[in-house]
Design a protein around this motif. Structure first.
Motif, PDB file in Angstrom:
ATOM      1  N   ILE A  52      -2.060  -5.876   0.194  1.00 18.91           N
ATOM      2  CA  ILE A  52      -1.725  -4.488   0.483  1.00 18.91           C
ATOM      3  C   ILE A  52      -1.326  -3.824  -0.827  1.00 18.91           C
ATOM      4  N   LEU A  53      -2.036  -2.767  -1.192  1.00 15.51           N
ATOM      5  CA  LEU A  53      -1.765  -2.080  -2.448  1.00 15.51           C
ATOM      6  C   LEU A  53      -0.891  -0.845  -2.259  1.00 15.51           C
ATOM      7  N   MET A  54      -1.014  -0.177  -1.117  1.00 15.10           N
ATOM      8  CA  MET A  54      -0.275   1.058  -0.868  1.00 15.10           C
ATOM      9  C   MET A  54       0.091   1.138   0.604  1.00 15.10           C
ATOM     10  N   GLU A  55       1.178   1.862   0.881  1.00 23.69           N
ATOM     11  CA  GLU A  55       1.604   2.113   2.247  1.00 23.69           C
ATOM     12  C   GLU A  55       1.967   3.581   2.377  1.00 23.69           C
ATOM     13  N   PHE A  56       1.376   4.253   3.366  1.00 26.34           N
ATOM     14  CA  PHE A  56       1.692   5.643   3.647  1.00 26.34           C
ATOM     15  C   PHE A  56       2.340   5.705   5.026  1.00 26.34           C
ATOM     16  N   GLY A  57       3.633   6.017   5.056  1.00 21.62           N
ATOM     17  CA  GLY A  57       4.379   6.032   6.302  1.00 21.62           C
ATOM     18  C   GLY A  57       4.416   7.402   6.931  1.00 21.62           C
ATOM     19  N   HIS A  58       4.512   7.449   8.262  1.00 27.53           N
ATOM     20  CA  HIS A  58       4.561   8.696   9.011  1.00 27.53           C
ATOM     21  C   HIS A  58       5.847   8.836   9.812  1.00 27.53           C
ATOM     22  N   LEU A  59       6.805   7.937   9.590  1.00 31.25           N
ATOM     23  CA  LEU A  59       8.077   7.974  10.292  1.00 31.25           C
ATOM     24  C   LEU A  59       9.152   7.413   9.371  1.00 31.25           C
ATOM     25  N   PHE A  60      10.299   8.129   9.292  1.00 29.22           N
ATOM     26  CA  PHE A  60      11.412   7.643   8.484  1.00 29.22           C
ATOM     27  C   PHE A  60      12.667   7.576   9.348  1.00 29.22           C
ATOM     28  N   PRO A  61      13.400   6.458   9.304  1.00 26.05           N
ATOM     29  CA  PRO A  61      13.019   5.225   8.617  1.00 26.05           C
ATOM     30  C   PRO A  61      11.868   4.535   9.324  1.00 26.05           C
TER      31      PRO A  61
END
Length: 459
Positions: A328-337
């Motif tokens: 896994i090179l990158m992670e784009f999250g849509h919820l914090f936390p």
């Protein structure tokens, strides 16, 4: 498999920092709208940015009767022809709409952004299919006879021979100017149509459940792969009159999506129970299973050079992988936390429904249940542009990457201008190298370590 750190955001003219604090999260929540600027915040140890709102290009709105039932209207899939000549979407109620893309853009300019799909302004002349007009783009409405779940365009390269070399006679002779549309239906059938005439050519019958996704090999071989709720992927050779060549079995539950790598050598398939599989399409064997998601994986797409793979999941994340190593090179999250693994299925107002890689190799679009479309850069940990969208189901970039189309539950389509940036010379060189060299070969090059990291998309 660690996620590489993306560092802190540099100053950029299209992103106005309203307040800056150190953070480690990669997720953003939309707080409010002020004009054409979206104010986004992080909810703990915040860094606040004013993100540019994507410019609306146009809308194709599906008409509905006053007492129309909602079920059956869904637009599950949108697609652009490889040569940019056509745009197609599942309009709901078993129909597919095909419109010449250039004419569609012209209508948006002439009549404004809002158009009704069967209004006079979008009615195109239906020329005779004979003679010089044969392959001129024309509008079609295709009745598929059942609910349409998936679409895919395919074009032929005559020199590319059928995989079934022992068969000398074929019913169909596909020329270089041939453009096909495959439709996957609720009853498990796949229908193949001539785009220029709207004529049904083939009816492929083998799946026993919904055909959830379709993808053609980009090499012009007219090899078609279908993903189904019957837990299988099936490989079809349309140059051999739609002969089914292989059944790929590994998924233990529904298969949601599949995508070919740009060189047609690799296939990714994703599905329920966190499944992400990579397949060797020369040998029809599994290469590896990618581990990392915490919930159903519903969409996937390769970068234009084949060096990256983006996957979207109900766990509220988009992961970008190196398909050659499984990292896994990158992670784009849509919820914090971000939700912990045990609760990854609970945040259903942030489920990511679709993901698409831009043709510049720099941008990724994601569509989630929080009524947002996000545009991400592969070298940033926050969205660079956002747009509002309620009840979105699917999205796809146009062939030149300048427009993103998204389909919704009510059978409509919405279009936005995508982030435009001239790729650097370094990035263009990287894409050229990665089109022909997998990660393992790149890592053997006698070059400085920083250059190796750049070519491997690790910096």
């Amino acid at each position: 498999m660690p996620v590489t750190s993306r560092g802190h955001a540099p100053h950029r003219p299209d992103i106005i920092p309203a307040a800056r604090h150190f953070v480690s999260s990669v997720s953003f929540a939309v707080d409010s709208v002020e004009g054409s600027v979206w104010v986004c915040r992080r909810q703990a140890a915040t860094r606040v940015y004013c993100l540019m709102r994507s410019r609306t290009i146009g809308e194709l709105l599906a008409l509905a009767a006053p007492f129309d039932k909602k079920c059956g209207r869904e637009n599950w899939t949108v697609a652009f022809a490889p040569d940019g000549s056509y745009f197609a979407w599942s309009q709901g109620y078993c129909t597919v709409k095909l419109v010449p893309w250039s004419q569609c853009l012209t209508n948006f300019l002439l009549h404004g952004t809002k158009n009704i799909t069967n209004s006079n302004s979008l009615r195109l002349s239906r020329q005779n299919s004979d003679g010089a007009q044969k392959n001129k783009p024309r509008e079609h409405i295709i009745d598929c006879g059942d609910i349409v779940w998936s679409l895919a365009f395919g074009s032929s390269v005559p020199e590319k021979q059928s995989r079934c070399v022992n068969i000398e006679w074929h019913r169909f002779k596909f020329g270089q100017d041939q453009l096909l549309l495959a439709t996957g239906l609720s009853n498990g059938r796949i229908k193949i149509w001539d785009v220029y005439t709207g004529k049904l050519l083939l009816n492929l019958v083998d799946h026993t459940e919904v055909v959830r996704d379709l993808t053609f090999a980009p090499d012009g071989s007219l090899i078609l792969v279908s993903a189904s709720r019957d837990k299988t992927l099936r490989v079809w050779d349309l140059k051999d009159d739609g002969n089914m060549m292989k059944v790929l079995r590994a998924h233990q539950n529904w298969v949601y999506s599949c995508a070919f790598s740009p060189d047609s050598s690799m296939l990714c398939s994703v599905g329920a129970s966190k499944a992400v599989f990579l397949w060797d399409m020369d040998k029809y064997t599994m290469i590896r299973k990618l581990e990392g998601h915490h919930h159903d994986v519903v969409a996937c797409d390769f970068s234009p050079d084949g060096a990256l793979l983006a996957t979207a999941s109900y766990d509220t994340r988009v992961y970008v992988w190196d398909p050659h190593t499984g990292d896994i090179l990158m992670e784009f999250g849509h919820l914090f936390p971000p939700p912990t693994p045990i609760f990854a299925g609970g945040a259903n107002d942030r489920w990511v429904r679709s993901v698409s890689f831009s043709h510049d190799g720099l941008h990724i679009a994601s569509l989630a249940d929080d009524k947002m479309v996000r545009f991400w850069r592969i070298d940033e940990d926050y969205p660079v542009q956002v747009a509002p969208l309620s009840n979105g189901l699917c999205c796809a970039f146009s062939t030149d990457g300048s427009v993103l189309a998204a389909g919704t539950h009510d059978g409509s389509v919405y279009f936005w201008a995508t982030p435009r940036q001239i790729p650097s010379l370094q990035h263009l060189c990287r894409m050229s190298i990665r089109r022909v060299m997998p990660t393992q070969e790149v890592q053997k090059l006698p070059i400085p370590s920083k250059v190796l990291e750049f070519l491997s998309y690790r910096i």
